[in-house]
Design an enzyme around this catalytic site. Structure first.
Site, PDB file in Angstrom:
ATOM      1  N   VAL A   1       0.812  -1.231   0.000  1.00 16.58           N
ATOM      2  CA  VAL A   1       0.000   0.000   0.000  1.00 16.58           C
ATOM      3  C   VAL A   1       0.845   1.279   0.000  1.00 16.58           C
ATOM      4  O   VAL A   1       0.318   2.357  -0.251  1.00 16.58           O
ATOM      5  CB  VAL A   1      -0.996   0.053   1.195  1.00 16.58           C
TER       6      VAL A   1
ATOM      7  N   ASN B   1      -6.807  -0.796   5.757  1.00 19.05           N
ATOM      8  CA  ASN B   1      -6.535  -1.423   7.050  1.00 19.05           C
ATOM      9  C   ASN B   1      -5.072  -1.821   7.255  1.00 19.05           C
ATOM     10  O   ASN B   1      -4.625  -1.956   8.392  1.00 19.05           O
ATOM     11  CB  ASN B   1      -7.447  -2.659   7.177  1.00 19.05           C
TER      12      ASN B   1
ATOM     13  N   SER C   1      -6.622   3.926  15.304  1.00 18.99           N
ATOM     14  CA  SER C   1      -6.261   3.220  16.537  1.00 18.99           C
ATOM     15  C   SER C   1      -6.722   4.075  17.710  1.00 18.99           C
ATOM     16  O   SER C   1      -6.875   5.295  17.569  1.00 18.99           O
ATOM     17  CB  SER C   1      -4.739   3.050  16.607  1.00 18.99           C
TER      18      SER C   1
ATOM     19  N   TYR D   1       4.086   5.793  15.564  1.00 18.66           N
ATOM     20  CA  TYR D   1       2.814   5.094  15.304  1.00 18.66           C
ATOM     21  C   TYR D   1       1.621   5.995  15.648  1.00 18.66           C
ATOM     22  O   TYR D   1       0.693   6.138  14.841  1.00 18.66           O
ATOM     23  CB  TYR D   1       2.778   3.802  16.132  1.00 18.66           C
TER      24      TYR D   1
ATOM     25  N   ALA E   1       1.520   9.188  15.782  1.00 11.89           N
ATOM     26  CA  ALA E   1       1.454  10.313  14.832  1.00 11.89           C
ATOM     27  C   ALA E   1       0.792   9.868  13.531  1.00 11.89           C
ATOM     28  O   ALA E   1      -0.010  10.607  12.952  1.00 11.89           O
ATOM     29  CB  ALA E   1       2.861  10.862  14.576  1.00 11.89           C
TER      30      ALA E   1
ATOM     31  N   LYS F   1      -1.429   7.470  13.167  1.00 17.04           N
ATOM     32  CA  LYS F   1      -2.853   7.168  13.368  1.00 17.04           C
ATOM     33  C   LYS F   1      -3.664   8.452  13.616  1.00 17.04           C
ATOM     34  O   LYS F   1      -4.824   8.545  13.190  1.00 17.04           O
ATOM     35  CB  LYS F   1      -3.027   6.164  14.514  1.00 17.04           C
TER      36      LYS F   1
ATOM     37  N   ILE G   1      -5.990  -5.537  20.237  1.00 17.18           N
ATOM     38  CA  ILE G   1      -6.712  -6.636  19.592  1.00 17.18           C
ATOM     39  C   ILE G   1      -5.748  -7.807  19.415  1.00 17.18           C
ATOM     40  O   ILE G   1      -4.601  -7.606  18.971  1.00 17.18           O
ATOM     41  CB  ILE G   1      -7.247  -6.202  18.196  1.00 17.18           C
TER      42      ILE G   1
HETATM   43  P1  NAD Z   1      -1.508  -7.788  11.481  1.00 23.73           P
HETATM   44  O1  NAD Z   1      -0.033  -7.604  11.508  1.00 23.73           O
HETATM   45  O2  NAD Z   1      -2.099  -9.032  12.027  1.00 23.73           O
HETATM   46  O3  NAD Z   1      -2.051  -7.587   9.986  1.00 23.73           O
HETATM   47  C1  NAD Z   1      -1.608  -6.535   9.191  1.00 23.73           C
HETATM   48  C2  NAD Z   1      -1.570  -7.002   7.753  1.00 23.73           C
HETATM   49  O4  NAD Z   1      -1.162  -5.888   6.954  1.00 23.73           O
HETATM   50  C3  NAD Z   1      -0.549  -8.126   7.502  1.00 23.73           C
HETATM   51  O5  NAD Z   1      -1.151  -9.176   6.767  1.00 23.73           O
HETATM   52  C4  NAD Z   1       0.547  -7.441   6.692  1.00 23.73           C
HETATM   53  O6  NAD Z   1       1.185  -8.305   5.760  1.00 23.73           O
HETATM   54  C5  NAD Z   1      -0.237  -6.342   6.000  1.00 23.73           C
HETATM   55  N1  NAD Z   1       0.640  -5.233   5.591  1.00 23.73           N
HETATM   56  C6  NAD Z   1       1.590  -4.618   6.318  1.00 23.73           C
HETATM   57  N2  NAD Z   1       2.201  -3.683   5.583  1.00 23.73           N
HETATM   58  C7  NAD Z   1       1.619  -3.706   4.360  1.00 23.73           C
HETATM   59  C8  NAD Z   1       1.821  -2.986   3.169  1.00 23.73           C
HETATM   60  N3  NAD Z   1       2.779  -2.062   3.060  1.00 23.73           N
HETATM   61  N4  NAD Z   1       1.020  -3.253   2.113  1.00 23.73           N
HETATM   62  C9  NAD Z   1       0.065  -4.195   2.187  1.00 23.73           C
HETATM   63  N5  NAD Z   1      -0.158  -4.929   3.285  1.00 23.73           N
HETATM   64  C10 NAD Z   1       0.612  -4.683   4.359  1.00 23.73           C
HETATM   65  O7  NAD Z   1      -2.081  -6.503  12.223  1.00 23.73           O
HETATM   66  P2  NAD Z   1      -3.546  -6.142  12.783  1.00 23.73           P
HETATM   67  O8  NAD Z   1      -3.427  -6.079  14.257  1.00 23.73           O
HETATM   68  O9  NAD Z   1      -4.599  -6.940  12.132  1.00 23.73           O
HETATM   69  O10 NAD Z   1      -3.607  -4.623  12.265  1.00 23.73           O
HETATM   70  C11 NAD Z   1      -4.499  -4.167  11.269  1.00 23.73           C
HETATM   71  C12 NAD Z   1      -4.660  -2.675  11.427  1.00 23.73           C
HETATM   72  O11 NAD Z   1      -5.217  -2.409  12.717  1.00 23.73           O
HETATM   73  C13 NAD Z   1      -3.353  -1.878  11.370  1.00 23.73           C
HETATM   74  O12 NAD Z   1      -3.578  -0.672  10.674  1.00 23.73           O
HETATM   75  C14 NAD Z   1      -3.060  -1.602  12.828  1.00 23.73           C
HETATM   76  O13 NAD Z   1      -2.268  -0.454  13.000  1.00 23.73           O
HETATM   77  C15 NAD Z   1      -4.451  -1.422  13.376  1.00 23.73           C
HETATM   78  N6  NAD Z   1      -4.580  -1.598  14.824  1.00 23.73           N
HETATM   79  C16 NAD Z   1      -4.270  -2.779  15.413  1.00 23.73           C
HETATM   80  C17 NAD Z   1      -4.409  -2.914  16.787  1.00 23.73           C
HETATM   81  C18 NAD Z   1      -4.076  -4.203  17.536  1.00 23.73           C
HETATM   82  O14 NAD Z   1      -4.011  -4.185  18.763  1.00 23.73           O
HETATM   83  N7  NAD Z   1      -3.880  -5.314  16.867  1.00 23.73           N
HETATM   84  C19 NAD Z   1      -4.872  -1.822  17.545  1.00 23.73           C
HETATM   85  C20 NAD Z   1      -5.179  -0.633  16.904  1.00 23.73           C
HETATM   86  C21 NAD Z   1      -5.036  -0.538  15.529  1.00 23.73           C
END
Ligand code: NAD
Length: 253
Positions: free
Chosen positions: A63, A89, A141, A154, A156, A158, A187
């Site tokens: 992305v 996402n 987030s 991070y 900044a 979000k 999560i």
């Molecule tokens: P995760 O690491 O399980 O999944 C993230 C996915 O994004 C992975 O499959 C990865 O390969 C893909 N990815 C990473 N960089 C990429 C890129 N440049 N292009 C395409 N794909 C890419 O993480 P998650 O916890 O499911 O996170 C999903 C979103 O939720 C993220 O934006 C994260 O910041 C946000 N988030 C997560 C949490 C948490 O506690 N898990 C909390 C708040 C926000």
């Protein structure tokens, strides 16, 4: 079947929240394009959806590369004639004091978390405007709203996602495009586990995280997928520029 006949594109759909969202959208009748930089994991999501009788196509994209985001959106429109829902996402985390964060590390987290959302919106909105409808769900987030040590870059990114979501929502609400954000708390995904694993005692780190959540548990990817479904659906037709916090009450604690 709240997304019956809708064409949806979900980034980061190879893991965690993105995969759960892809599975839920497919169950609700959407055709899902599961995009991830990890081709194998995106294909696994496609298989999981197909096993349930849903429709999914895996795409390998980074992305942070504008031409790849533009190309996947162009392909979706060429193949299915429409793009109804975009979930920006994909994201990465970085736990480091700002004072020791390198420029390359700062740029990497911004390129994926914020520039990636910019590219998705930039290339999806013209098509949605042509259609006269569409929904964009950006994954921000709770750390867009509250601070946590070591999450300078991070947080900044979000906060930037929320600001961008609000500006775009203002610009496009009158054209029938719903642009909103979901703000997950901790999560249980591979990303969070990797963060726990950085600590000397990962099990204790997880216990501390749970202690900070009034609901008494980590969120599940499905908890967030359900919020994304609402924001992607016609139930949210009057919701524009919202940041829905789903964090078990952590930010009000
Ligand atoms: P995760 O690491 O399980 O999944 C993230 C996915 O994004 C992975 O499959 C990865 O390969 C893909 N990815 C990473 N960089 C990429 C890129 N440049 N292009 C395409 N794909 C890419 O993480 P998650 O916890 O499911 O996170 C999903 C979103 O939720 C993220 O934006 C994260 O910041 C946000 N988030 C997560 C949490 C948490 O506690 N898990 C909390 C708040 C926000």
């Amino acid at each position: 079947m709240r997304l019956k006949g809708k064409v949806s594109l979900i980034t980061g759909a190879g893991s965690g929240i993105g995969r759960a969202t892809a599975l839920l959208f497919a169950r609700e009748g959407a055709l899902v394009v599961a995009a991830d930089r990890d081709a194998q994991q995106a294909e696994k999501t496609q298989k999981l959806i197909e096993q349930e009788g849903g429709q999914c196509e895996a795409k390998c994209i980074d992305v942070s590369q504008e031409e790849q985001v533009a190309a996947v959106i162009a392909t979706v429109v060429k193949t299915w004639g429409q793009l109804d829902v975009l979930c920006n996402n994909a994201g990465i985390s970085l736990l480091k004091p700002v004072t020791t964060t390198t420029e390359a590390e700062w740029d990497k987290v911004f390129n994926v978390n914020l520039k990636g959302v910019f590219f998705g919106c930039k290339h999806a909105i013209p098509q949605m405007a042509k259609q006269g409808n569409g929904a964009i769900v950006n994954t921000a987030s709770e750390l867009a709203i509250v601070a946590q040590p070591l999450y300078g870059a991070y947080c900044a990114t979000k906060a930037g996602v929320l600001a961008l979501t609000r500006v775009l929502a203002l610009e496009w609400a009158a054209k029938g495009i719903q642009i909103n954000a979901v703000c997950p708390g901790p999560i249980a995904t591979p990303m969070l586990q990797a963060e726990f694993d950085l600590a000397d005692d990962p099990i204790n780190e997880e216990k501390l995280a749970i202690k900070s959540i009034p609901a008494g548990r980590l969120g599940t990817p499905e908890d967030i997928a359900k919020v994304a479904l609402f924001l992607a659906s016609e139930d949210a037709q009057f919701v524009h520029g919202a940041a829905i916090v789903a964090d078990g009450g952590k930010t009000i604690f």
